[in-house]
Design a protein around this motif. Structure first.
Motif, short mmCIF file in Angstrom:
data_model
loop_
_atom_site.label_atom_id
_atom_site.label_comp_id
_atom_site.label_asym_id
_atom_site.label_seq_id
_atom_site.Cartn_x
_atom_site.Cartn_y
_atom_site.Cartn_z
N TYR A 1 0.81 -1.21 0.00
CA TYR A 1 0.00 0.00 0.00
C TYR A 1 0.85 1.27 0.00
O TYR A 1 0.34 2.34 -0.32
CB TYR A 1 -0.90 0.04 1.24
N ARG A 2 2.11 1.17 0.35
CA ARG A 2 2.93 2.37 0.58
C ARG A 2 3.56 2.86 -0.72
O ARG A 2 4.79 2.99 -0.83
CB ARG A 2 4.01 2.07 1.63
N THR A 3 2.74 3.14 -1.70
CA THR A 3 3.22 3.69 -2.95
C THR A 3 3.43 5.19 -2.82
O THR A 3 2.94 5.83 -1.88
CB THR A 3 2.23 3.39 -4.08
N ARG A 4 4.14 5.76 -3.78
CA ARG A 4 4.40 7.20 -3.73
C ARG A 4 3.11 8.00 -3.87
O ARG A 4 2.93 9.04 -3.22
CB ARG A 4 5.38 7.57 -4.85
N GLU A 5 2.20 7.51 -4.70
CA GLU A 5 0.92 8.20 -4.89
C GLU A 5 0.09 8.18 -3.62
O GLU A 5 -0.49 9.20 -3.21
CB GLU A 5 0.15 7.56 -6.03
N PRO B 1 9.90 5.43 5.40
CA PRO B 1 9.76 6.26 4.20
C PRO B 1 10.50 5.65 3.02
O PRO B 1 11.32 4.74 3.16
CB PRO B 1 10.40 7.59 4.64
N LEU B 2 10.19 6.17 1.82
CA LEU B 2 10.85 5.69 0.61
C LEU B 2 12.30 6.15 0.57
O LEU B 2 12.70 7.11 1.23
CB LEU B 2 10.10 6.19 -0.62
N GLY B 3 13.08 5.47 -0.23
CA GLY B 3 14.47 5.83 -0.37
C GLY B 3 15.38 4.97 0.49
O GLY B 3 14.98 3.99 1.11
N ARG B 4 16.64 5.37 0.50
CA ARG B 4 17.65 4.62 1.26
C ARG B 4 17.38 4.76 2.75
O ARG B 4 17.16 5.87 3.26
CB ARG B 4 19.05 5.14 0.92
N PRO B 5 17.42 3.67 3.49
CA PRO B 5 17.18 3.77 4.93
C PRO B 5 18.29 4.54 5.62
O PRO B 5 19.46 4.45 5.24
CB PRO B 5 17.16 2.30 5.39
N PRO B 6 17.94 5.34 6.64
CA PRO B 6 18.98 6.14 7.33
C PRO B 6 19.92 5.25 8.13
O PRO B 6 19.59 4.14 8.53
CB PRO B 6 18.15 7.05 8.24
N ALA B 7 21.11 5.79 8.34
CA ALA B 7 22.12 5.02 9.08
C ALA B 7 21.75 4.90 10.55
O ALA B 7 21.90 3.83 11.15
CB ALA B 7 23.49 5.69 8.92
N ASN B 8 21.27 5.97 11.13
CA ASN B 8 20.91 5.98 12.54
C ASN B 8 19.41 6.27 12.68
O ASN B 8 18.92 7.26 12.14
CB ASN B 8 21.71 7.03 13.30
N VAL B 9 18.73 5.39 13.38
CA VAL B 9 17.30 5.55 13.62
C VAL B 9 17.09 5.78 15.11
O VAL B 9 17.63 5.03 15.95
CB VAL B 9 16.51 4.32 13.16
#
Length: 510
Positions: A382-386, A402-410
């Motif tokens: 369900y997590r499409t950009r639209e 979120p979309l994109g590369r996952p962050p290094a530190n969460v």
């Protein structure tokens, strides 16, 4: 023909018995009967009938009540009629005014009930019923409600004023599943063998019409064809070469039989003498032959609108990608869940991408409650950009990373939020498990397309009824233990004694 009953709803105290006694007002069937809005949909149900022609039909409450009883108890059509005959509470639930030792209707009437009550009508009843449940829940001061449930009940009882912009409240959970039909696992060889048998029966019927015209009956080689089928079907392991060879033989037998049917029609046989079911079967067999011939010649494994069952040609293979069951054969459906109640939003026999239903489901939530949800909890598809952009414009938080590369530190807050979102989303998986394990969602026994959809919609309605009954029972237990302080004292004394024994044991060991 349909005749509306002008009598007022009967209270449990006025239900007539042939002997002394009366119904209990706190019985589960009496409680459920008070929650379902029978009278609100009587007119919509009566529009399906003629005013003057035909015998008088059964009332809407009797039709829908019988389907609810069948699904709630998990029994067959015949057993449903027997249970209603023996139980006065069930007779009251379907709208009877007095107890009777006779069957209220024949068991075959449940088939007509499923045909007359559409899935859309059941979904409307489900929505109105949930609203009534929320009103009943909000009137109980002793029940502890969460902030989301309190906001939802207030929106139902007192909608927002015109011109105001209500804030987003509540959590909406979305997911999709498949409701398998009652068919055997389909294989190409088995499907062709069944189609061949059906053509042989049709040849026998058509030949009887012109028996004196032809010199001899067309030869179908049915015994040889069965031997060729069993030679491969009985093997535990079949090579691809042997399987293709067996399929080719069955295709040849089926092609010969279809050509014989055309010859019999030219000779003077009439298809009008066949029953509707036989004529429909002939059309399905012809389509199966076309599909299987194309798959065999092109060496393919899939084709559009593939038929997997002769008796239920509307069923399609649904690829789900689940472990141990990658393909299911039935109806695919999208559902939404909030405040513990589940709703059927979209159902189709063809496979579809459930991410396209998110906007419609969120808008349906707004129409029901009067405001958008604070968060939508969905899985990855369900997590499409639209969908993310659409939810962000309306101030709705969608679960997941979120979309994109996952962050290094969460941060710990985001990890805690992700874990909480996943736990919330698991509740709809529990609803699907309840529908498939406790009720009939795992194997829909109805044979027609529209009756199967009605049976699926009834399952969701009954699940909401069961949810309200469980909450009603929990509220009763809370009141019971709250008014019994001696039980609390006994529990404290036992806990203190157990703690003393544990401390003494530790001291002795030391």
């Amino acid at each position: 023909m349909y005749r509306k009953q002008g009598q007022n709803p009967i209270s449990p105290e006025n239900f007539e018995f042939p002997f002394s006694g009366k119904l209990s007002s706190d019985n589960r069937w009496v409680v459920l009967a008070s929650l379902i809005p029978w009278a609100e949909f009587e007119d919509e149900y009566s529009d399906e009938f003629s005013i003057e022609m035909g015998a008088p039909a059964k009332p809407f409450r009797m039709a829908l009540g019988a389907l609810i009883i069948k699904e709630k108890l998990g029994i067959s059509d015949r057993e449903t009629v027997e249970q209603i005959k023996e139980n006065p509470y069930l007779q009251y639930f379907i709208g009877m005014s007095c107890y009777s030792n006779e069957n209220p209707f024949d068991s075959s009437m449940l088939v007509h009930f499923r045909e007359r009550i559409s899935a859309d009508l059941v979904n409307k009843v489900n929505q109105q019923m949930v609203k009534k449940m929320l009103e009943a829940t909000s009137s109980q001061e002793s029940e502890k409600k969460t902030e989301d449930a309190r906001g939802l009940a207030n929106a139902v009882l007192s909608p927002e004023k015109e011109g105001s912009s209500p804030k987003n409240r509540g959590k909406l959970i979305l997911d999709a599943t498949c409701a398998p039909g009652d068919i055997s696992y389909p294989t190409d060889l088995n499907l062709l063998n069944q189609a061949r048998k059906q053509t042989e029966r049709i040849i026998d019927l058509l030949y009887q019409q012109i028996k004196g015209t032809l010199v001899k009956k067309p030869r179908t080689y049915r015994e040889i064809a069965r031997i060729d089928y069993l030679e491969v079907a009985k093997k535990r392991r079949v090579s691809q070469k042997d399987r293709r060879k067996a399929i080719r033989k069955q295709l040849q037998y089926l092609k010969r039989n279809l050509s014989y049917i055309n010859q019999l029609i030219v000779a003077g046989a009439f298809l009008e003498n066949l029953t509707n079911r036989q004529y429909k079967m002939l059309l399905v067999v012809a389509e199966v032959y076309r599909q299987q011939l194309w798959l065999y010649e092109n060496k393919k494994q899939s084709i559009d609108d593939r038929i997997v069952s002769l008796n239920q040609p509307h069923i399609r293979p649904i690829i789900r990608g689940k472990a141990g069951k990658p393909v299911e054969f039935g109806a695919k459906l999208s559902a939404s869940c909030f405040d513990g109640y589940v709703f059927l939003d979209h159902i189709s026999w063809d496979n579809f991408n459930e991410s396209g239903d998110l906007k419609a489901q969120v808008e349906a939530f707004k129409n029901f409650t009067g405001y958008y949800p604070e968060s939508v909890h969905v899985d990855k598809i369900y997590r499409t950009r639209e969908n993310r952009t659409w939810c962000k414009e309306r101030g709705i938080r969608i679960s997941g990373s979120p979309l994109g590369r996952p962050p290094a530190n969460v941060s710990k807050e985001k990890k805690k939020q992700a874990l909480s979102d996943e736990r919330i989303r698991n509740s709809i998986e529990g609803k699907f498990g309840q529908g498939k394990r406790r009720f009939s969602l795992n194997r829909v026994m109805a044979k027609l397309s529209h009756t199967s959809q009605t049976a699926i919609a009834i399952t969701f309605l009954v699940m909401n009824l069961s949810t309200h009954l469980s909450r009603f029972f929990c509220a009763f237990l809370c009141l019971f233990f709250k008014n019994r302080p001696f039980l609390e004292v006994g529990i404290i004394e036992r806990y203190s004694f157990a703690s003393y024994r544990q401390q003494k044991l530790i001291f002795d060991l030391a």
